[in-house]
Motif scaffolding. Structure first.
Motif, short mmCIF file in Angstrom:
data_model
loop_
_atom_site.label_atom_id
_atom_site.label_comp_id
_atom_site.label_asym_id
_atom_site.label_seq_id
_atom_site.Cartn_x
_atom_site.Cartn_y
_atom_site.Cartn_z
N VAL A 88 0.84 -1.17 -0.12
CA VAL A 88 0.11 0.08 -0.02
C VAL A 88 0.93 1.22 0.07
O VAL A 88 0.64 2.20 -0.81
CB VAL A 88 -0.98 -0.07 1.26
CG1 VAL A 88 -1.51 1.34 1.25
CG2 VAL A 88 -1.78 -1.14 0.90
N PRO A 116 4.61 2.85 -0.87
CA PRO A 116 5.34 2.46 -1.84
C PRO A 116 6.92 1.89 -1.35
O PRO A 116 7.58 0.96 -1.99
CB PRO A 116 5.80 3.91 -2.64
CG PRO A 116 4.94 4.86 -2.01
CD PRO A 116 4.11 4.34 -0.89
N GLU A 174 0.12 6.52 0.91
CA GLU A 174 -0.34 5.52 -0.28
C GLU A 174 0.25 5.55 -1.49
O GLU A 174 0.34 6.77 -2.06
CB GLU A 174 -1.94 5.56 -0.38
CG GLU A 174 -2.50 4.36 -0.55
CD GLU A 174 -4.02 4.72 -0.70
OE1 GLU A 174 -4.52 5.26 0.30
OE2 GLU A 174 -4.69 4.06 -1.55
N ALA A 175 0.82 4.47 -2.02
CA ALA A 175 1.54 4.53 -3.34
C ALA A 175 0.49 4.74 -4.53
O ALA A 175 1.12 5.67 -5.27
CB ALA A 175 1.99 3.00 -3.61
N ALA A 176 -0.68 4.81 -4.38
CA ALA A 176 -1.74 5.19 -5.50
C ALA A 176 -1.69 6.69 -5.37
O ALA A 176 -2.14 7.12 -6.71
CB ALA A 176 -3.14 4.51 -5.19
N TYR A 177 -1.30 7.35 -4.63
CA TYR A 177 -1.43 8.87 -4.57
C TYR A 177 -0.21 9.39 -5.51
O TYR A 177 -0.24 10.42 -6.03
CB TYR A 177 -1.12 9.64 -3.40
CG TYR A 177 -2.08 9.44 -2.20
CD1 TYR A 177 -3.36 8.99 -2.64
CD2 TYR A 177 -1.63 9.53 -0.99
CE1 TYR A 177 -4.41 9.03 -1.67
CE2 TYR A 177 -2.99 9.57 0.16
CZ TYR A 177 -4.24 9.01 -0.40
OH TYR A 177 -5.03 8.91 0.70
N GLY A 178 0.58 8.65 -5.87
CA GLY A 178 1.91 9.04 -7.02
C GLY A 178 2.91 9.64 -6.17
O GLY A 178 3.11 10.88 -6.04
N LEU A 221 2.84 7.07 -11.99
CA LEU A 221 1.46 6.77 -12.08
C LEU A 221 1.10 5.64 -12.79
O LEU A 221 0.02 5.10 -12.77
CB LEU A 221 0.83 8.01 -12.60
CG LEU A 221 1.06 9.32 -11.88
CD1 LEU A 221 0.66 10.56 -12.48
CD2 LEU A 221 0.25 9.19 -10.38
#
Lengths: 694, 594
Positions: free
Chosen positions: A349, A351, B248-252, B385
């Motif tokens: 979740v 990086p 969170e990784a998905a934030y970039g 991304l």
């Protein structure tokens, strides 16, 4: 890492894959904690011309600069921030601190600063060239003009102040000459009388430098930077917007293996051990709020890790603890794989969370079976109950509420990417887990609401599974998964391609053509689809269509020599010698040592039915290389040379080599070939060349 | 990462008449490695834990194994000698006056040295005494030293190296720094670390700079300026690594952490303000400069606290109404924001970019009074991304498979149109670009453009009435190196603009590419290209307004390390442009450097 192919053209697929793997490996290593050109200190070079040295050289003064931090530096913006007459710096860094303000403490000599305003060019006057022309009263050493250009965006990711700064080294008086962008004639602005240092504003067309009064700003003493108490919480509680699926792992309850999650139910999953005191404390606290947790719609599931303790364990003490403390939650033991799997998925979740599992850890899982909140370390029931409200909250709202530092977003939240987690599992060297996880995504129940698993995710999973099946030559299953992929992600050309490839492998060429054409409608330059469709066309004996596809691939991949050779042969077989020759000449030039290609080209050039295409001498040269390359022991090569010689009119030579070819083939050779050779010999003896018929 | 779940590229073979095998790509081989067994749990009794407990047996995978390294004997020597030099640097920094006995472990029998300042007479002594005398003669105060081996050549009974040596000291209201390219001979390192046998300091490449103060030129006053803002301790004192574990990784968010800075007078009060771009999940920050020199965080009220992944921003007056508008890269989109004149912004048009947009640079290329925007694009893919860190440049030293840079023409009314093709800027524009800067290098009145490319040759686009031609080769500024930064200035004050390009200096690259086995079999000119690639920053002197002379080595400005922003600035107010370089790629906890 692996070395780069020298040209894109020449790169084979294998080379490319190895090379790309090299890059990925390099970055995997960095992600796992290694440095690459780290701890490098910023550099400063002083222009020594100002010290009267002959010529212009620079002296490295990094150690004296005060700028030689080992930061991973990125941006530099120049500005006289404190307006004391010298250039200060704002720096941006990768490492901590992310920004630095570096004050220039150099006792300033004289200086001039220029602010521009365009009236007949762009208002900022970006692109203006400003020349500081020293006055006649300047000392001899300072009578050289200085030029600066006003710019917007340079260095790396940086923009400096629009106030141009000129160190003046004792210059007196003078003129500022501006060449405004787009204007041919410069405009002169005499410096205000008596001005040695200071800032002026120049408005285009006025010819008058207006003095700006900008008092220096003595910065206050630096206050100590307050620490941040909430910091540990940031590390320990992660609210997730792009939610990955909780892995499909099991616990053993009373000897029976059962899934951790109950389908359709939100859960609080906790990993604990009876020998871990914080775990035990946490569970007894939760026990006291069991009713509230249940009312919040959470099923509490305890995953026991006793057997993974420093000395192993039977799980007996865990059972004793649960019974003695009357812990009312569903509980079972898990093996190492299950715990590692959970930990690894949760770790994706953020990086770079690459720590070994520390217990206790927990997570809130939404009713779709996706991870919504992660707790690293113990958490109170109160916190869990507060977070339960987040589980069904809209992702936009969650994102703006829970980010450690809030701000506005322009782009919508990135949709959850369980499939990306699977990719990471592969990268981390866990293919079995990755496979299990992808199957889990594929089979996950359909849901509703903002966090429901999207069709795209399901389609991606189906596509990945189809790819696995293709690799394992399980074509029926590949077709099945591919059909799902096409259904869920009809706009993904890769899904259609896999389906086409799978069908082709099962012998359904026309089905393959249909789906590969669908793929190519979506992405016209998809070489894999083109190649496979070309092969499918061959299966249906449509050589022309095959050649159209192959020619297109060759436009996209000019370095694909094998395909070029195959294409040349197809043209040859189709009787279009001219096209075959074009490809073969290209290949011969690139691979002069390939006897196969040399031989085929020679043969076509010597024997083409089309006189416009035949080139006797070129064919002879090529055939000679073919014969030499095979040590004059190959009857096919000699047959080729004879044909070429006959085409050039050298019939005695042709007869001699044809005879030799027949000898080499021998009486035991293929009688049909022998017959053909004898007919050719007769032809040459009669003084006639051999040409193929159309 | 991206390659997993690649297309299965299975092909059915067809028979070729002459036995040519079928074409086609091999199936993707991802994920076929056998799963590594987790190491067994270690014996021992359960500890009485009070803190959260670590499970045993989950040791971090050691990814350090690097089969390539062993192949380089000279690299093994380098590691040993570099270790010695690191200790030597520490010894030098430890005490103002060096004693022979503290240096004995670094020198072999019969060690000789000249003066460490080529203009000064040698001390005369040999051995450790001689070394101490030479160092003390040059230093003698609060010392600093740094060494980097850039060449290793094994000889008969000794190893010859070239070392970039940087020695500095401060004492009695003065400070000075000497830089030199030492020629050093070493013992062969069979048993124990190598030792110095001889040292020579050539005049070529030697610089000595003395300042009439013991204080450094710059002091860090970040806290003095920013400490009044909550965002400073909460957000800006942390580096990317801090957030990589928490966001969170998905934030970039990516570990290369390439985020820029822009300075402009945003609210028109005559004081410069500063804007920082940030990783995805962290808001960009705008600070207004105050009369007392401090800065006030107005990110939210100004409407520019974007949390989207942001690499770069520039402030320019895009509609000529007298205030600074903002163009900012958010994810892979150029977003235009109008300033209402008070420093408050509203988001307007958005221009999505194909690929990983890196940087922005503005000029009025067609002299229509409206500032246009050049968008620098590195990879063809979306970077963080798209879950990929870097592209795969091919060939590494001269790639043209990156993302296409884009020229956005200002059409008025804060609207833009892509004109890359029609202006001729679409040529050679997929070279993994990192930076660009405009300059009228040929003094013909229009704005030309230089683009620094990470893996390809750089571009110099000459502007002829709004049409561009890449003249980098003819002008001598292709600079085959890993370009990261562009800065223009007239460094020799001849009225023509010169060019400083930030590159990657790699001492490993320098050492390795000069070895024979490096890409054995490749042509010498190609080897030259690889060597050039690792040389470092470049300075190009404009000769006649049309062509440039590479003066990087003779002016001594190559060693910018793994350089990013590398810019001209007159730091000491003498009217001559100096240089400042921000550098370093990725510093991790592990001090081992790849």
């Amino acid at each position: 890492m692996s070395q780069s192919p020298l040209t894109l053209e020449a790169a084979s697929r294998e080379e490319l894959t190895t090379y790309e793997d090299g890059w990925d490996q390099l970055f995997q290593r960095i992600r796992h904690g290694e440095s690459l050109s780290g701890r490098e200190r910023n550099c400063v070079f002083i222009n020594e011309a100002g010290r009267g040295a002959g010529g212009v050289t620079f002296a490295d003064v990094s150690h004296l600069s005060g700028l030689d931090f080992p930061d991973d530096g990125r941006g530099i913006a120049l500005t006289d921030w404190d307006r004391d007459g010298d250039l200060d710096l704002w720096l941006s860094n990768r490492t901590s601190p992310a920004v630095r303000f570096m004050r220039n403490d150099h006792a300033p000599g004289s200086f001039r600063q220029v602010v521009l305003e365009g009236t007949r060019c762009n208002r900022d006057a970006i692109g203006a060239r400003v020349e500081m022309v020293p006055g006649s009263g300047s000392p001899a050493g300072a009578r050289r003009a200085t030029h600066r250009t006003l710019r917007a965006g340079d260095g790396y990711l940086s923009q400096s102040s629009k106030t141009l700064h000129f160190g003046a080294a004792g210059e007196a008086g003078g003129t500022i000459r501006v060449r405004w962008p787009g204007q041919d004639a410069p405009e002169d602005f005499p410096l205000p009388d008596g001005m040695t240092s200071g800032r002026v504003k120049l408005v285009q067309g006025t010819g008058k430098a207006r003095r700006l009064d900008v008092p220096a700003a003595p910065l206050p003493e630096a206050a100590p930077v307050p620490g941040d108490a909430a910091e540990e919480d940031l590390l320990r509680r992660i609210v997730v917007v792009g939610r990955p699926l909780f892995p499909p792992v099991h616990i053993t309850v009373e000897g029976e293996k059962t899934p951790v999650l109950t389908p359709g139910k939100a859960a609080l999953v906790n990993v604990w051990a009876s020998w871990c005191r914080p775990c035990v404390t946490e569970l007894t606290e939760w026990r006291d709020h069991a009713g509230a947790l249940e009312d919040a719609g959470l099923e509490v599931v305890l995953v026991n890790a006793d057997t993974l303790g420093p000395s192993g364990g039977s799980g007996e003490s865990a059972r004793r603890f649960l019974a003695a403390e009357q812990i009312p939650f569903r509980a079972g033991a898990a093996d190492r794989e299950a715990i590692e799997f959970i930990h690894e998925v949760l770790g994706q979740v953020t990086p770079s969370y690459r720590r070994p599992p520390v217990i206790p850890f927990s997570c809130l899982v939404d009713r779709h079976g996706q991870v919504a909140v992660i707790y690293r370390g113990p958490v109170t029931a109160a916190q869990v109950l507060a977070d339960a409200a987040l589980v069904d909250m809209d992702p936009v709202a969650v994102r703006s509420r829970v980010a450690p530092v809030t701000g506005r977003w322009l782009n919508p939240p990135i949709p959850p990417k369980s499939i990306a987690v699977a990719g990471e599992l592969l990268s981390n060297g866990h293919p079995a887990r990755a496979r299990t996880y992808i199957e889990h995504i594929f089979n996950a129940p359909r849901g509703e609401g903002p966090y429901a698993l999207s069709e795209t995710q399901r389609g991606d999973a189906a596509f990945a599974l189809a790819s696995f099946m293709l690799e394992e030559s399980r074509f029926e299953e590949a077709v099945r998964y591919s059909r799902s992929a096409v259904k869920f992600t009809p706009d993904d050309p890769r899904a259609h391609t896999n389906l086409g490839v799978a069908l082709l492998s099962l012998g359904d060429a026309s089905g393959a053509i249909r789906h590969l054409s669908d793929a190519l409608d979506l992405q016209a330059d998809l070489t894999v689809a083109l190649l496979n469709r070309g092969q499918a066309h061959l299966r249906t004996n449509d050589g022309k269509a095959a050649l159209r596809d192959f020619e297109r691939v060759l436009e996209l991949q000019p370095g694909n020599d094998q395909l070029r050779a195959q294409t040349a042969l197809l043209w040859f077989q189709g009787g279009v010698d001219e096209r075959a020759i074009r490809h073969l000449r290209y290949l011969v030039k690139k691979q002069p040592d390939s006897l196969q290609i040399t031989g085929v080209l020679s043969w076509i050039l010597a024997t083409s039915p089309d006189p416009a295409v035949r080139r006797g001498e070129e064919a002879r040269q090529l055939a000679l290389r073919w014969v030499r390359g095979t040590g004059s022991r190959d009857h096919q090569a000699l047959n080729g040379l004879a044909a070429a010689q006959a085409e050039t009119g050298d019939f005695p030579g042709a007869v001699q080599n044809m005879t030799r070819a027949i000898e080499l083939l021998g009486a035991a050779g293929d009688p049909q070939v022998l017959q053909t050779y004898r007919e050719r010999l007769a032809l040459y003896e009669a003084g006639r060349p051999f040409h193929r018929t159309k | 990462m991206t390659k997993h779940f690649q297309m299965a590229t299975r092909l059915v073979a067809i028979a070729g008449t002459l036995g040519l095998s079928a074409c086609g790509d091999p199936p993707a081989a991802d994920g076929e490695d056998p799963a590594t067994e987790p190491p067994a749990a270690q014996p021992g009794s359960p500890p009485a834990v009070a803190e959260p407990a670590a499970l045993e047996g989950f040791a971090r995978e050691d990814l350090r194994e690097d089969p390539g390294r062993a192949a380089w004997q000279t690299e093994i020597f380098n590691e040993a000698a570099s270790g010695q030099l690191k200790k030597l640097a520490a010894t030098i920094a430890d005490s103002p006056v060096l004693e022979a006995k503290s240096l004995a472990k670094f020198v072999g029998e019969g060690f000789t040295t000249g003066s460490l300042h080529p203009d000064r007479p040698p001390a005369g002594a040999t051995g450790a005494e001689g070394f101490a005398a030479a160092l003390n003669e040059l230093l003698g105060g609060e010392n600093a030293a740094e060494f980097k081996i850039v060449s290793v050549q094994p000889g008969e009974d000794r190893v010859h190296t070239e070392i970039l040596a940087s020695l500095a000291s401060r004492k009695d209201g003065k400070s000075w720094q000497a830089n030199a390219r030492w020629k050093a001979a070493w013992t062969m390192a069979d048993d124990g670390p190598p030792k110095l046998l001889a040292l020579e300091v050539p005049a070529e490449g030697f610089t000595f700079h003395e300042r009439a103060t013991a204080d450094p030129m710059f002091s860090d006053q970040t806290a003095a300026v920013l400490a009044g803002n909550r965002s400073y301790p909460l957000q800006l004192v942390h580096g990317i690594d801090h957030w990589m574990e928490r966001m969170e990784a998905a934030y970039g968010m990516d570990l290369v952490g390439n985020h820029g800075v822009a300075v402009a007078d945003v609210n028109g009060d005559g004081l410069d303000d500063v804007y920082f771009c940030q990783a995805g999940g962290l808001p960009n920050r705008l600070f207004l400069g105050q009369p007392d020199g401090t800065a006030r965080d107005v990110s939210a009220e100004a409407g520019v606290d974007f949390c989207d992944y942001s690499r770069a921003a520039i402030f320019v007056d895009l509609d000529n109404d007298g205030d600074q508008d903002l163009a900012v890269l958010l994810n892979a989109t150029v977003v235009i924001l109008a300033n209402d004149g008070t420093g408050s912004f509203s988001a307007g048009n958005r221009y999505p970019i194909i690929g990983n947009a890196t940087a922005l640079s503005s000029a009025d290329y067609d002299d229509d009074r409206l500032l246009d925007l050049y968008v620098v694009v590195r990879d063809a893919e979306l970077g963080v991304l798209g879950n990929r860190l870097l592209g795969s440049p091919i060939p590494y030293h001269d790639a043209n498979n990156g993302g296409p840079n884009v020229m956005l023409r200002n059409e008025g009314g804060l609207a833009f149109r892509a004109v890359t093709g029609e202006t001729g800027l679409d040529r050679n524009n997929r070279r993994f670009s990192q930076a660009a800067a405009w300059e009228d290098y040929d003094n013909d009145g229009d704005q030309d453009l230089y683009v620094a490319n990470d893996f390809g040759r750089n571009n110099l686009y000459r502007n002829d009435g709004g049409q561009f031609t890449d003249v980098a080769a003819a002008a001598g500024v292709e600079d085959l190196s890993a370009g990261m930064s562009v800065s223009w200035a007239d460094y020799n004050r001849d009225g023509r603009m010169d060019l400083y390009v930030g590159n990657m200096f790699s001492s490993a690259g320098n050492r390795v590419t000069y070895q024979r086995q490096f890409k054995d079999g490749i042509a010498d000119d190609l080897r030259g290209l690889y060597q050039r690639h690792a040389r470092g920053n470049s300075l190009f002197e404009s000769v006649d307004g049309g062509t440039f002379r590479d003066v990087s080595l003779e002016t001594g400005v190559t060693m910018g390390r793994w350089a990013w922003s590398s810019v001209f600035a007159d730091l000491d107010n003498d009217g001559w442009e100096d240089l400042v370089v921000a550098n370093g790629f990725v510093t991790n906890e592990d001090t081992h450097d790849l």
